[in-house]
Every structure is written in C-alpha cells, then in structure tokens.
Design an enzyme around this catalytic site. Structure first.
Site: not given
Ligand code: PBG
Length: 330
Positions: A204, A256, A282
């Site tokens: 991630k 991701k 997102s």
């Molecule tokens: C952590 C989490 C995030 C996302 C999924 N799980 C936020 C982050 O890591 O800042 C992001 C998903 C997205 O942006 O659609 N709770």
C-alpha cells in the site's frame, strides 16, 4: 517495400485480421471482467437519516444504516464478489475507541449487512483506525507524536475480534503496521474465529490519490502517512511486504492504488500463491469523473478500460467504486 504489392517471398503478416469485427475481437480477447471478481467499497455514517453525497466522488455517498443494507442487497443482485465496509463515526478520539466498540458504527453496520445477505456475497470490513482517531492516523500515537507500531497492533487485534464477532467474513488490514497480519491472525484464532479471512493490504503506497477518501470518512489527518505507507519510488520493498504478509497468514494480498502500480500488481501475481487483489482508490475514481464531467474523456469507456487494465496486469479481485455500474455492463 510496397505493402500493396508484397513480394511472394515476404508475405505481409496481418495482425489486423484478428481485430476486424467485434465478434473476432471477442473471440481472441485474453482478459474478461466478471462481476464476481468486483468488490464495492461503501461508506456508512453514524447518525444520518438521509444519504450524504461526497462532493469529490460524484455518485458515491455516505450511507445510512438502512441505505447500506439496500446497497448490499443490490450487490448480491448484481452478482458482485463482495462489499468492503468503511465506518464514519460521530465522534473520534485518540485511540479510536469506536473501532472495537460493538456498538460502533462499523460493527453495527456489519451485523446488519451480514444479517441481510448472509454469505451471498463476501462481507469485508476495513481494519484500520484512521476513520476512528481524532488525529486521523492509522494507529495510536506515542508521546513524541509518531505512530506506535506495537501499541497499534493491540488495537488492531481488539478491532479484529470485534469485527469477526459482528460477522465480517474478511478483514482488510489496511494500516501498514509491521506484523499486523500475524498479530491479527493470532488474535482471531485465539477467539475461535478460525474461518475469518484476512485481506492484507500488502503493498500500500502513500499517495495523493487518497484525497477524496479523506472527505468520504471525514478524516482530520494533518500531514501524511509516509512513515508507514510505502514510498512510490520503491518496487522491491513491495515484494518484501508481500512475502511477509503471506508468511504471516494473509489469505488474499492487495496492491493499492491500482493503476499507478500495475507493475507491482504484475509482480504480486507472479510471486503469490494466494489471490491478488487491487484497489482502484478514490482518487483514481475522481480523476475519471472530473475529466468526464469536463467532456474530456468518455466516462463509461474509461471506466471499463481501467478495470480491464487492472485485471490484465494480474489482479483476480478488484475493489472499485464502479463495481455496480461495471457489473451492469458485463
Ligand atoms: C485506511 C484506508 C484508506 C483507504 C482504504 N483504507 C485510507 C488511507 O490509507 O489513507 C483508501 C481508499 C480510497 O482512497 O479509496 N483506512
């Protein structure tokens, strides 16, 4: 050479024959999308009676509890593979105490959804603290303000058990703390939740593309997550994270954001013997929506193309805010 009159000794090889008609292209297509591999991420907000739009993600809303259950039923009807639930609590605090409270929004919503859909789809829950902490970090803070890895693991273990008790089928460990998969696995097993799966966000990356998600969960984060999420400059590090999560017992590994890291999706697919998921996050969604709203790209076409690209790179599961819409087109 004059292609119109090839010499008999050098015939023109014509790949275009296989692109001639829609039927021919369909016949030779190497990658196909199927609703069963799509997972819809959803937001449920405590204390609202009407769905609340997320302005940076046109078409995506924060659901009421009842609205979420309806959405889960739509996912079943569409033949989706699953749903990933994110909770937006009314109050946040330093330790994210709403996260492991059985009466907390995410746990209540999970019970409601599981009650409604059973095992007709895979019900997943986000196992992270950032939605629940007032500082917005994915863990608890040490006295010096840094995220305390091992104290955070205790919180994740407690959260995992609460989510499993609420009926979640698969926990998305997304906090990027060291050792989180093994720690959560042990906590689940100790409580008898041996069948609850772990979807490990193994690779991630820290990214500006999470911006719209911050609005979606009303995060109060100041700064970034660079001390726990990966540096986009690195690829080898992803292999290490993947290996660790698989060794710790991850049932599914995830990469991701998806499209900016298709090289990592491909590498994960090559080295992993557990299913590989990718999350079209997102900001990936919002980029498509914004360009389409300006008339600069064909929205539906780019939506389907983006998902196909992620699949072609090697993901067998895709989390996407387009899941319902894409499934309807398949
Ligand atoms: C952590 C989490 C995030 C996302 C999924 N799980 C936020 C982050 O890591 O800042 C992001 C998903 C997205 O942006 O659609 N709770």
């Amino acid at each position: 050479m004059n292609l119109a009159q090839p010499s008999p000794a050098v015939p023109v090889i014509r790949p275009r024959r296989l692109r001639r008609s829609a039927a021919m292209r369909r016949l030779v297509a190497e990658t196909r999308l199927h609703p069963a591999e799509l997972v819809l991420p959803v937001f449920v907000r405590e204390g609202i009676t009407e769905p609340h739009p997320i302005s940076s993600m046109p078409g995506v809303v924060q659901h009421t509890l009842d609205g979420l259950v309806d959405e889960a039923r739509r996912c079943v009807d569409a033949g989706l593979g699953g749903i990933m639930i994110f909770g937006v609590p009314l109050t946040k605090d330093a330790t994210g105490s709403g996260a492991d409270d059985p009466a907390g929004i995410l746990n209540v919503a999970t019970s409601r959804v599981v009650e409604a859909v059973g095992h007709d789809i895979v019900v997943m829950t986000d196992l992270c603290l950032d939605e629940f902490t007032d500082h917005g970090h994915c863990g608890v803070l040490a006295a010096d303000g840094t995220v305390d890895n091992d104290e955070t693991l205790e919180r994740y273990a407690s959260m995992a058990v609460a989510q499993a008790r609420a009926g979640s089928h698969a926990l998305g460990t997304s906090g990027m703390m060291d050792g989180q998969v093994g720690y959560v696995r042990e906590a689940l097993d100790a409580e008898g939740f041996i069948d609850t799966a772990i979807v490990a966000y193994a690779a991630k990356y820290t990214s500006g593309l999470y911006g719209p998600f911050r609005e979606a969960v009303q995060s109060s984060l100041v700064g970034d997550r660079a001390t726990y999420q990966q540096d986009p400059a690195n690829a080898t590090e992803s292999l290490r994270e993947l290996e660790l999560d698989i060794a710790e017992g991850a049932d599914i590994v995830m990469v991701k954001p998806a499209q900016p890291h298709l090289d990592i999706v491909a590498a994960a697919a090559a080295m992993s013997h557990v299913p590989v998921a990718a999350y079209q996050i997102s900001g990936e969604y919002s980029q498509i929506e914004a360009a389409a709203a300006n008339g600069w790209i064909d929205r539906d076409r780019v939506m389907m193309e983006s998902l196909l690209n992620i699949k072609r790179a090697g993901a067998s599961i895709i989390l996407t805010y387009y899941a319902l819409e894409a499934a309807a087109r398949l």
